[in-house]
Design an enzyme around this catalytic site. Structure first.
Site, PDB file in Angstrom:
ATOM      1  N   SER A   1       0.860  -1.193   0.000  1.00 42.90           N
ATOM      2  CA  SER A   1       0.000   0.000   0.000  1.00 42.90           C
ATOM      3  C   SER A   1       0.888   1.232   0.000  1.00 42.90           C
ATOM      4  O   SER A   1       2.020   1.193   0.523  1.00 42.90           O
ATOM      5  CB  SER A   1      -0.873   0.019   1.257  1.00 42.90           C
ATOM      6  OG  SER A   1      -1.506   1.283   1.406  1.00 42.90           O
TER       7      SER A   1
ATOM      8  N   TYR B   1      -1.728  -0.908  10.296  1.00 44.97           N
ATOM      9  CA  TYR B   1      -1.935  -1.336   8.901  1.00 44.97           C
ATOM     10  C   TYR B   1      -0.744  -0.919   8.038  1.00 44.97           C
ATOM     11  O   TYR B   1      -0.220  -1.715   7.242  1.00 44.97           O
ATOM     12  CB  TYR B   1      -3.222  -0.705   8.383  1.00 44.97           C
ATOM     13  CG  TYR B   1      -3.457  -0.869   6.892  1.00 44.97           C
ATOM     14  CD1 TYR B   1      -4.072  -2.012   6.389  1.00 44.97           C
ATOM     15  CD2 TYR B   1      -3.082   0.123   5.981  1.00 44.97           C
ATOM     16  CE1 TYR B   1      -4.289  -2.157   5.023  1.00 44.97           C
ATOM     17  CE2 TYR B   1      -3.292  -0.012   4.626  1.00 44.97           C
ATOM     18  CZ  TYR B   1      -3.900  -1.147   4.144  1.00 44.97           C
ATOM     19  OH  TYR B   1      -4.107  -1.289   2.810  1.00 44.97           O
TER      20      TYR B   1
HETATM   21  P1  NAP Z   1     -11.813  -5.353   0.229  1.00 42.34           P
HETATM   22  O1  NAP Z   1     -12.639  -4.731  -0.852  1.00 42.34           O
HETATM   23  O2  NAP Z   1     -12.148  -5.058   1.659  1.00 42.34           O
HETATM   24  O3  NAP Z   1     -11.816  -6.952   0.008  1.00 42.34           O
HETATM   25  C1  NAP Z   1     -11.132  -7.741   0.909  1.00 42.34           C
HETATM   26  C2  NAP Z   1     -11.046  -9.151   0.384  1.00 42.34           C
HETATM   27  O4  NAP Z   1     -10.211  -9.911   1.272  1.00 42.34           O
HETATM   28  C3  NAP Z   1     -12.398  -9.871   0.348  1.00 42.34           C
HETATM   29  O5  NAP Z   1     -12.400 -10.732  -0.774  1.00 42.34           O
HETATM   30  C4  NAP Z   1     -12.396 -10.667   1.649  1.00 42.34           C
HETATM   31  O6  NAP Z   1     -13.184 -11.861   1.576  1.00 42.34           O
HETATM   32  C5  NAP Z   1     -10.924 -11.038   1.751  1.00 42.34           C
HETATM   33  N1  NAP Z   1     -10.451 -11.337   3.102  1.00 42.34           N
HETATM   34  C6  NAP Z   1     -10.482 -10.555   4.212  1.00 42.34           C
HETATM   35  N2  NAP Z   1      -9.938 -11.189   5.266  1.00 42.34           N
HETATM   36  C7  NAP Z   1      -9.539 -12.410   4.804  1.00 42.34           C
HETATM   37  C8  NAP Z   1      -8.926 -13.531   5.406  1.00 42.34           C
HETATM   38  N3  NAP Z   1      -8.599 -13.534   6.707  1.00 42.34           N
HETATM   39  N4  NAP Z   1      -8.663 -14.615   4.631  1.00 42.34           N
HETATM   40  C9  NAP Z   1      -8.993 -14.637   3.318  1.00 42.34           C
HETATM   41  N5  NAP Z   1      -9.586 -13.607   2.698  1.00 42.34           N
HETATM   42  C10 NAP Z   1      -9.859 -12.502   3.436  1.00 42.34           C
HETATM   43  O7  NAP Z   1     -10.267  -4.971   0.054  1.00 42.34           O
HETATM   44  P2  NAP Z   1      -9.486  -4.257  -1.172  1.00 42.34           P
HETATM   45  O8  NAP Z   1      -9.654  -2.801  -1.042  1.00 42.34           O
HETATM   46  O9  NAP Z   1      -9.817  -4.940  -2.448  1.00 42.34           O
HETATM   47  O10 NAP Z   1      -7.965  -4.565  -0.763  1.00 42.34           O
HETATM   48  C11 NAP Z   1      -7.221  -5.642  -1.316  1.00 42.34           C
HETATM   49  C12 NAP Z   1      -5.771  -5.476  -0.890  1.00 42.34           C
HETATM   50  O11 NAP Z   1      -5.276  -4.223  -1.391  1.00 42.34           O
HETATM   51  C13 NAP Z   1      -5.555  -5.439   0.618  1.00 42.34           C
HETATM   52  O12 NAP Z   1      -4.373  -6.113   0.961  1.00 42.34           O
HETATM   53  C14 NAP Z   1      -5.426  -3.959   0.923  1.00 42.34           C
HETATM   54  O13 NAP Z   1      -4.689  -3.712   2.092  1.00 42.34           O
HETATM   55  C15 NAP Z   1      -4.726  -3.475  -0.323  1.00 42.34           C
HETATM   56  N6  NAP Z   1      -4.910  -2.033  -0.559  1.00 42.34           N
HETATM   57  C16 NAP Z   1      -6.139  -1.505  -0.812  1.00 42.34           C
HETATM   58  C17 NAP Z   1      -6.278  -0.136  -1.011  1.00 42.34           C
HETATM   59  C18 NAP Z   1      -7.595   0.528  -1.277  1.00 42.34           C
HETATM   60  O14 NAP Z   1      -7.669   1.782  -1.286  1.00 42.34           O
HETATM   61  N7  NAP Z   1      -8.670  -0.201  -1.534  1.00 42.34           N
HETATM   62  C19 NAP Z   1      -5.146   0.690  -0.928  1.00 42.34           C
HETATM   63  C20 NAP Z   1      -3.921   0.119  -0.666  1.00 42.34           C
HETATM   64  C21 NAP Z   1      -3.797  -1.248  -0.483  1.00 42.34           C
HETATM   65  P3  NAP Z   1     -14.802 -11.863   1.937  1.00 42.34           P
HETATM   66  O15 NAP Z   1     -15.479 -11.217   0.756  1.00 42.34           O
HETATM   67  O16 NAP Z   1     -15.113 -13.313   2.077  1.00 42.34           O
HETATM   68  O17 NAP Z   1     -14.949 -11.070   3.200  1.00 42.34           O
END
Ligand code: NAP
Length: 247
Positions: free
Chosen positions: A142, A156
């Site tokens: 991130s 985080y």
């Molecule tokens: P999101 O929309 O909240 O989706 C999270 C995903 O992770 C869902 O598919 C969830 O499954 C799964 N998950 C959560 N806990 C888990 C566990 N313990 N074991 C297996 N699966 C799990 O998140 P996102 O925004 O797409 O983020 C994806 C990645 O990108 C993360 O690592 C996040 O830190 C990183 N990131 C995101 C952003 C942003 O702005 N969005 C920025 C920087 C980095 P369920 O659907 O079953 O709950």
């Protein structure tokens, strides 16, 4: 070339977008989720409609037995070519002074320990010395790893700093096994993660401060992930790629 990949946390957000883009290339995708089976099934259907193959795979990345089982299940789709270590969580905004141990433990368990377990199992199956084909591991870091997440989530941010460090070390460790290891550092991307941290408008509110003047989409990150998985990036390893609109 057709590939078989596992994406953790592929039921929603960035993982979902990468899974569907991979499906459009005709790849086979293990769609991991932890609780949201309906969403994972929808992604499996979308991948099938796009021309790929997919399987929904339940499992918590912080539980070793679940991670091993996920990799065993994705093998039913084919021999592994790549892993996207994507599953990650945030907690409500808080300064460190008010964080309790349960919150920090769950962030570190899922975001760090879960990622290390998934990377380890990926290496075990991809390494040529273990009978694997070599391949690509993509870790979701991130921009917070650089910015630090002050007053919101230094826990985080630290967990994402660990992704950058893992990328540097592991890429050097497994290059001779034919495995590339890279990280993506997304900026403010419109997904559910912000609502799960109690700030559903966060990406919209802060995205306008990025040089490109807007938040990013899950598809924009997904395209970068699939590029790092693909042979088009065959000489890229140990890189941390910012997908932040310049933030
Ligand atoms: P999101 O929309 O909240 O989706 C999270 C995903 O992770 C869902 O598919 C969830 O499954 C799964 N998950 C959560 N806990 C888990 C566990 N313990 N074991 C297996 N699966 C799990 O998140 P996102 O925004 O797409 O983020 C994806 C990645 O990108 C993360 O690592 C996040 O830190 C990183 N990131 C995101 C952003 C942003 O702005 N969005 C920025 C920087 C980095 P369920 O659907 O079953 O709950």
């Amino acid at each position: 070339m057709t590939k078989t990949i596992l994406i953790t946390g592929a039921s929603r957000g960035i993982g979902r977008a990468a899974a569907i883009i991979a499906g459009r290339k005709g790849w086979s995708v293990g769609v991991n989720y932890v609780g949201n089976k309906l969403a994972a099934d929808e992604v499996v259907d979308a991948i099938g409609a796009a021309g790929g193959r997919a399987k929904a795979i339940q499992g918590n990345v912080a539980i070793e037995a679940d991670v091993i089982s996920m990799f065993d299940q994705v093998a039913e789709l084919g021999k592994l070519d790549g892993v996207v270590v994507n599953a990650g969580i945030v907690a409500p905004a808080s300064p460190l002074i008010d964080m309790d141990i349960e919150r920090m433990r769950s962030i570190f368990d899922i975001n760090i320990l879960g990622a290390y377990l998934c990377a380890r199992e990926g290496v075990r199956r991809l390494a040529r010395s273990r009978g694997g084909k070599g391949g690509s591991i993509v870790l979701l870091s991130s921009a917070a790893a650089r910015l630090g997440g002050p007053n919101e989530y230094v826990d985080y941010a630290g967990s994402k700093g660990a992704m950058d460090t893992l990328t540097i070390g592991l890429s050097k460790e497994v290059g001779s096994e034919g495995i590339r290891v890279n990280a993506i550092r997304p900026g403010l991307i419109e997904t559910d993660i912000h609502a799960s941290g109690g700030q559903p408008d966060r990406a919209q509110r802060l995205g306008v401060t990025a040089p490109l003047g807007r938040p990013g989409t899950a598809d924009e990150v997904g395209e970068s992930i699939v590029w790092l998985l693909s042979d088009a990036s065959s000489y890229v390893t140990g890189a941390c790629l910012d997908v932040t609109g310049g933030r």
